[in-house]
Scaffold this motif. Structure first.
Motif, mmCIF file in Angstrom:
data_model
loop_
_atom_site.group_PDB
_atom_site.id
_atom_site.type_symbol
_atom_site.label_atom_id
_atom_site.label_comp_id
_atom_site.label_asym_id
_atom_site.label_seq_id
_atom_site.Cartn_x
_atom_site.Cartn_y
_atom_site.Cartn_z
ATOM 1 N N VAL A 111 -3.690 -7.849 -10.685
ATOM 2 C CA VAL A 111 -5.078 -7.218 -11.216
ATOM 3 C C VAL A 111 -5.699 -7.219 -9.955
ATOM 4 O O VAL A 111 -6.543 -6.108 -9.491
ATOM 5 C CB VAL A 111 -5.653 -8.041 -12.310
ATOM 6 N N ASP A 112 -5.920 -8.418 -9.180
ATOM 7 C CA ASP A 112 -7.016 -8.492 -8.168
ATOM 8 C C ASP A 112 -6.493 -7.624 -6.985
ATOM 9 O O ASP A 112 -7.444 -6.945 -6.534
ATOM 10 C CB ASP A 112 -7.022 -10.247 -7.348
ATOM 11 N N TRP A 113 -5.270 -7.437 -6.598
ATOM 12 C CA TRP A 113 -4.802 -6.779 -5.680
ATOM 13 C C TRP A 113 -4.988 -5.221 -5.968
ATOM 14 O O TRP A 113 -5.701 -4.410 -5.204
ATOM 15 C CB TRP A 113 -3.277 -7.091 -5.442
ATOM 16 N N PHE A 114 -4.728 -4.527 -7.449
ATOM 17 C CA PHE A 114 -4.914 -3.355 -7.722
ATOM 18 C C PHE A 114 -6.463 -2.924 -7.692
ATOM 19 O O PHE A 114 -6.835 -1.926 -7.260
ATOM 20 C CB PHE A 114 -4.285 -2.781 -9.184
ATOM 21 N N ARG A 115 -7.290 -3.873 -8.228
ATOM 22 C CA ARG A 115 -8.614 -3.604 -8.218
ATOM 23 C C ARG A 115 -9.268 -3.264 -6.739
ATOM 24 O O ARG A 115 -10.070 -2.437 -6.667
ATOM 25 C CB ARG A 115 -9.362 -4.659 -8.815
ATOM 26 N N CYS A 116 -8.696 -4.297 -5.573
ATOM 27 C CA CYS A 116 -9.106 -3.897 -4.396
ATOM 28 C C CYS A 116 -8.594 -2.519 -3.934
ATOM 29 O O CYS A 116 -9.327 -2.334 -2.827
ATOM 30 C CB CYS A 116 -8.403 -5.429 -3.855
ATOM 31 N N HIS A 117 -7.560 -2.125 -4.369
ATOM 32 C CA HIS A 117 -7.006 -0.696 -3.811
ATOM 33 C C HIS A 117 -7.572 0.261 -4.788
ATOM 34 O O HIS A 117 -7.108 1.428 -4.828
ATOM 35 C CB HIS A 117 -5.720 -1.043 -3.835
ATOM 36 N N GLY A 118 -8.725 0.051 -5.644
ATOM 37 C CA GLY A 118 -9.220 1.207 -6.159
ATOM 38 C C GLY A 118 -8.899 1.427 -7.388
ATOM 39 O O GLY A 118 -9.409 2.738 -8.095
ATOM 40 N N VAL A 119 -7.997 0.763 -8.173
ATOM 41 C CA VAL A 119 -7.601 1.205 -9.427
ATOM 42 C C VAL A 119 -8.476 0.684 -10.544
ATOM 43 O O VAL A 119 -9.354 -0.451 -10.583
ATOM 44 C CB VAL A 119 -6.241 0.038 -9.918
ATOM 45 N N PRO A 120 -9.059 1.781 -11.230
ATOM 46 C CA PRO A 120 -10.206 1.560 -12.085
ATOM 47 C C PRO A 120 -9.632 0.822 -13.289
ATOM 48 O O PRO A 120 -8.648 0.712 -13.667
ATOM 49 C CB PRO A 120 -10.627 2.900 -12.599
ATOM 50 N N ASP A 121 -10.589 -0.006 -13.910
ATOM 51 C CA ASP A 121 -10.349 -1.091 -15.141
ATOM 52 C C ASP A 121 -9.586 -0.257 -16.283
ATOM 53 O O ASP A 121 -8.710 -0.837 -16.924
ATOM 54 C CB ASP A 121 -11.656 -1.747 -15.614
ATOM 55 N N HIS A 122 -9.843 0.890 -16.481
ATOM 56 C CA HIS A 122 -9.401 1.757 -17.752
ATOM 57 C C HIS A 122 -8.000 2.175 -17.551
ATOM 58 O O HIS A 122 -7.367 2.320 -18.282
ATOM 59 C CB HIS A 122 -10.378 2.883 -18.261
ATOM 60 N N VAL A 123 -7.473 1.962 -16.304
ATOM 61 C CA VAL A 123 -5.981 1.937 -15.943
ATOM 62 C C VAL A 123 -5.375 0.730 -15.668
ATOM 63 O O VAL A 123 -4.049 0.907 -15.865
ATOM 64 C CB VAL A 123 -5.541 3.188 -15.242
ATOM 65 N N MET A 124 -6.034 -0.178 -15.532
ATOM 66 C CA MET A 124 -5.601 -1.249 -15.047
ATOM 67 C C MET A 124 -4.669 -2.105 -16.013
ATOM 68 O O MET A 124 -3.415 -2.241 -15.867
ATOM 69 C CB MET A 124 -6.508 -2.331 -14.702
ATOM 70 N N LEU A 125 -5.017 -1.994 -17.271
ATOM 71 C CA LEU A 125 -4.139 -2.742 -18.361
ATOM 72 C C LEU A 125 -2.965 -1.901 -18.387
ATOM 73 O O LEU A 125 -1.846 -2.722 -18.602
ATOM 74 C CB LEU A 125 -4.990 -2.359 -19.812
ATOM 75 N N GLU A 126 -2.640 -0.700 -18.343
ATOM 76 C CA GLU A 126 -1.373 -0.023 -18.715
ATOM 77 C C GLU A 126 -0.504 -0.478 -17.336
ATOM 78 O O GLU A 126 0.588 -0.464 -17.576
ATOM 79 C CB GLU A 126 -1.542 1.590 -18.976
#
Ligand SMILES: [Zn+2]
Length: 311
Positions: A111-126
């Protein structure tokens, strides 16, 4: 079970998602069989293996895991218990296997890593759910016998094949290469950047492909798909493929900083399933990092964010 050249046998095991199957190979030896890879640890893995091994002449003396991805390592424990054979796995690969599958904090790391690379929260969960889908089907062998590149296993030499997985190992003997997911015939193996992994997986992969050409193998047995009769030719195609992808990624960059999530993926396009999107982000990042090293892109590291521009 299929009979291949030189007494090698192949078992094809099911996967619930694409590519729908994975191959394990049985290598004949003086004192018995070496099984390479184990399939996913689905609930019926043990029975399925028991049925496949029923009638096999001679015993299984060893299990080799080429890399820690679920479809290769998943049923290692089932198979070890069934056969009584020890499991061997690459030293670096086992370290990563334990890091990813042996610890519950991996989802948080992602999660931290994807967020750092710009993945928005609404697609993070999937994306995260997608990544833990196979977790229940992974039963790896703790404390396996550790292999290093260049070791010998019953006459087969282990060859490092980083890129698809940092610590992936292939086996080579008399021009036959058990290639794991380093070379696949019709699909391009995924080469992604992931947290806590080596920093330039695409550079590693391109280097390993050059070394594959130099091996001059006459046959490669891949983890998915049919045997490859011109391994060097296939390695050259894959190098070319990634050179084109690097050029496309460079062309997608400009002066405006963009995250790995925002840079379009030339193969996957915009219409992505969660699983494809996971790999798309990781693959885009492996290409961006290679570009940075080749002087074709610049990386900016802010507080909790990484972006890229053209160089
Ligand atoms: Zn695989």
């Amino acid at each position: 079970m299929d009979e291949l050249a030189e007494g090698i046998r192949r078992v094809t095991l099911p996967l619930p998602a694409r590519p729908g199957h994975v191959h394990a190979y049985l290598l004949p030896g003086e004192d018995g069989w070496t099984i390479v890879d184990t399939g996913l640890g689905l609930p019926d893995a043990r029975e399925r293996w028991a049925a496949e091994l029923d009638g096999l002449p001679g015993r299984v003396v060893r299990i080799v895991v080429t890399h820690f991805h679920p479809d290769h390592v998943g049923a290692a424990l089932d198979l070890a218990e069934l056969t009584g054979a020890p499991v061997s796995q690459g030293r670096l690969d086992y370290e990563q296997c334990d890091l990813v599958w042996g610890h519950d904090d991996w989802a948080d790391v992602l999660v931290d890593w994807f967020r750092c690379h710009g993945v928005p929260d609404h697609v993070m969960l999937e994306l995260i759910e997608q990544g833990s889908r196979y977790r229940p089907f992974i039963r790896y062998q703790p404390d396996p016998e550790l292999l290093d590149p260049g070791d010998h296993v019953d006459g087969w030499r282990t060859v490092a094949a980083p890129g698809h997985a940092d610590g992936q190992l292939m086996l080579l003997r008399d021009g036959v290469l058990v290639a794991a997911d380093h070379l696949l015939g019709r699909i391009s193996p995924t080469v992604g950047l992931w947290p806590r992994s080596r920093l330039d997986p695409l550079g590693d992969y391109l280097g390993a492909l050059e070394e594959t050409i130099a091996l001059e193998a006459r046959l490669a047995l891949p983890g998915h798909g049919e045997p490859i009769v011109d391994p060097a030719g296939r390695a050259r195609e894959l190098i070319e493929h990634h050179r084109e992808r690097l050029a496309a990624t460079a062309a997608a960059l400009g002066d405006e900083p963009r995250s790995g999530y925002e840079v379009p993926h030339p193969l996957f396009g915009d219409d992505l399933t969660p699983s494809a999107r996971r790999f798309a982000v990781a693959e885009t990042l492996s290409h961006l990092e290679r570009l940075v090293l080749e002087g074709g892109a610049t990386r900016y590291e802010g507080v909790g964010s990484v972006t890229y521009t053209s160089a």
